[in-house]
Design a protein around this motif. Sequence first.
Motif, PDB file in Angstrom:
ATOM      1  N   GLU A 136      17.060  -2.589  17.408  1.00  0.00           N
ATOM      2  CA  GLU A 136      17.593  -3.890  17.005  1.00  0.00           C
ATOM      3  C   GLU A 136      16.658  -4.667  16.096  1.00  0.00           C
ATOM      4  O   GLU A 136      17.089  -5.580  15.397  1.00  0.00           O
ATOM      5  CB  GLU A 136      17.901  -4.738  18.244  1.00  0.00           C
ATOM      6  N   ARG A 137      15.372  -4.359  16.097  1.00  0.00           N
ATOM      7  CA  ARG A 137      14.398  -5.031  15.240  1.00  0.00           C
ATOM      8  C   ARG A 137      13.492  -3.987  14.605  1.00  0.00           C
ATOM      9  O   ARG A 137      13.260  -2.926  15.189  1.00  0.00           O
ATOM     10  CB  ARG A 137      13.536  -6.030  16.021  1.00  0.00           C
ATOM     11  N   ILE A 138      12.974  -4.314  13.411  1.00  0.00           N
ATOM     12  CA  ILE A 138      12.095  -3.408  12.686  1.00  0.00           C
ATOM     13  C   ILE A 138      10.767  -4.120  12.429  1.00  0.00           C
ATOM     14  O   ILE A 138      10.737  -5.196  11.812  1.00  0.00           O
ATOM     15  CB  ILE A 138      12.714  -2.967  11.350  1.00  0.00           C
ATOM     16  N   GLU A 139       9.692  -3.518  12.908  1.00  0.00           N
ATOM     17  CA  GLU A 139       8.361  -4.050  12.606  1.00  0.00           C
ATOM     18  C   GLU A 139       8.107  -3.877  11.111  1.00  0.00           C
ATOM     19  O   GLU A 139       8.444  -2.836  10.534  1.00  0.00           O
ATOM     20  CB  GLU A 139       7.297  -3.307  13.407  1.00  0.00           C
ATOM     21  N   VAL A 140       7.507  -4.886  10.479  1.00  0.00           N
ATOM     22  CA  VAL A 140       7.273  -4.825   9.038  1.00  0.00           C
ATOM     23  C   VAL A 140       5.817  -5.134   8.721  1.00  0.00           C
ATOM     24  O   VAL A 140       5.104  -5.767   9.509  1.00  0.00           O
ATOM     25  CB  VAL A 140       8.193  -5.803   8.262  1.00  0.00           C
ATOM     26  N   GLY A 147       7.902  -1.499   5.021  1.00  0.00           N
ATOM     27  CA  GLY A 147       7.690  -2.429   3.912  1.00  0.00           C
ATOM     28  C   GLY A 147       8.949  -3.173   3.538  1.00  0.00           C
ATOM     29  O   GLY A 147       9.415  -3.092   2.398  1.00  0.00           O
ATOM     30  N   LEU A 148       9.501  -3.909   4.499  1.00  0.00           N
ATOM     31  CA  LEU A 148      10.787  -4.579   4.310  1.00  0.00           C
ATOM     32  C   LEU A 148      10.675  -6.099   4.414  1.00  0.00           C
ATOM     33  O   LEU A 148      11.688  -6.782   4.572  1.00  0.00           O
ATOM     34  CB  LEU A 148      11.796  -4.050   5.335  1.00  0.00           C
ATOM     35  N   GLY A 149       9.460  -6.610   4.278  1.00  0.00           N
ATOM     36  CA  GLY A 149       9.271  -8.047   4.380  1.00  0.00           C
ATOM     37  C   GLY A 149       9.123  -8.751   3.050  1.00  0.00           C
ATOM     38  O   GLY A 149       8.675  -9.894   2.985  1.00  0.00           O
ATOM     39  N   THR A 150       9.537  -8.083   1.969  1.00  0.00           N
ATOM     40  CA  THR A 150       9.201  -8.579   0.629  1.00  0.00           C
ATOM     41  C   THR A 150      10.043  -9.755   0.147  1.00  0.00           C
ATOM     42  O   THR A 150       9.750 -10.325  -0.906  1.00  0.00           O
ATOM     43  CB  THR A 150       9.285  -7.439  -0.399  1.00  0.00           C
ATOM     44  N   VAL A 151      11.082 -10.138   0.876  1.00  0.00           N
ATOM     45  CA  VAL A 151      11.787 -11.376   0.512  1.00  0.00           C
ATOM     46  C   VAL A 151      10.809 -12.554   0.535  1.00  0.00           C
ATOM     47  O   VAL A 151      10.973 -13.541  -0.192  1.00  0.00           O
ATOM     48  CB  VAL A 151      12.984 -11.629   1.457  1.00  0.00           C
TER      49      VAL A 151
END
Length: 336
Positions: free
Chosen positions: A79-83, A273-277
């Motif tokens: 349900e959540r992804i560590e970034v 690497g999905l925190g780039t917003v």
Amino acid sequence: MTPARPPALDEIIAAAHVVAIPTRTRFRGISVREAVVFDAPEGASEFSPFVEYDDAEAAPWLAAALDFGWREQPAARRERIEVNATVPAVRADEVEAILVRFPGCTTAKVKVAERGQSLADDIARVRAVREALGPEGRVRVDANGGWSVDEAVAALAQLAACDLDYAEQPSASVGELVAVRERIGELGVEVRIAADESVRKAEDPLAVARAGAADLLIVKAQPLGGVRRALSIVEQAGLPVVVSSALDTSAGIAMGLQLAAALPTDLLAGACGLGTVALLDGDVTASPLVPECGSIPVRRPALDAALLEHHRASPDRVEWWRERLARTYALLRSDG
């Protein structure tokens, strides 16, 4: 279940919104990120190949956008992804201000080998990140293929003192990655090698695994043609992976989150690497997908009409992207 055939071009164009969003810090030479986001039947989707890519290279990105926007996706396992935090090629004294945008993240990927900068700049930046995260944090570096084999070996021999998690695409080709991996091993430098461009920009994305050129893979949903195709590549490669993004809006990040959520546990190699917003000065949704306590929930945010209007690209850029959509769509139909 929605059909596998792509929707008609008229439907795609009608669902498309072209946006231009400034970046908070120059990233990959970009100060404004352009993208096409779709208000699609299955939820928001995105088509955002970089402007310098030709139509053939952009085609998998459109295939991914259509698959994500018009087809049901594989089931999520989490349900959540560590970034991880992403640190552009900034001065060492700017690192702390960047990391603040990624609350709770204990892993950071640091850009190195930036054109016009020196190895001393890279070392100072990476050291600043290591000091900020402390000994328990994970530090990764990403050269985007910017070093020769000799440069990569010399750089990693020095950067290894910062206790690196891995080095992403230190050199450009598969053969060079093999050489870097072998040579740092001979020197006793304990740094894992990750392949990114050698997977997503390659005609054969499995060549890296066959050649033994990397310890793990960086996978991005858009350039690999979507969640399903990326999952197939990961399964065939048999290497652990980190899911990353290409400076997407939240519509594109949702696709990456779906990919990371669908991966088997034994193949997901840590923070993605999905925190780039957090690097963009704006978004297409009122509920952006940004890190909270070091992770992001797996969800598809709704597009916000006011934000789409606020970030709408200029008329000439809208026309440029619509023409690109049409050409790329024609390529997909001819290949299909």
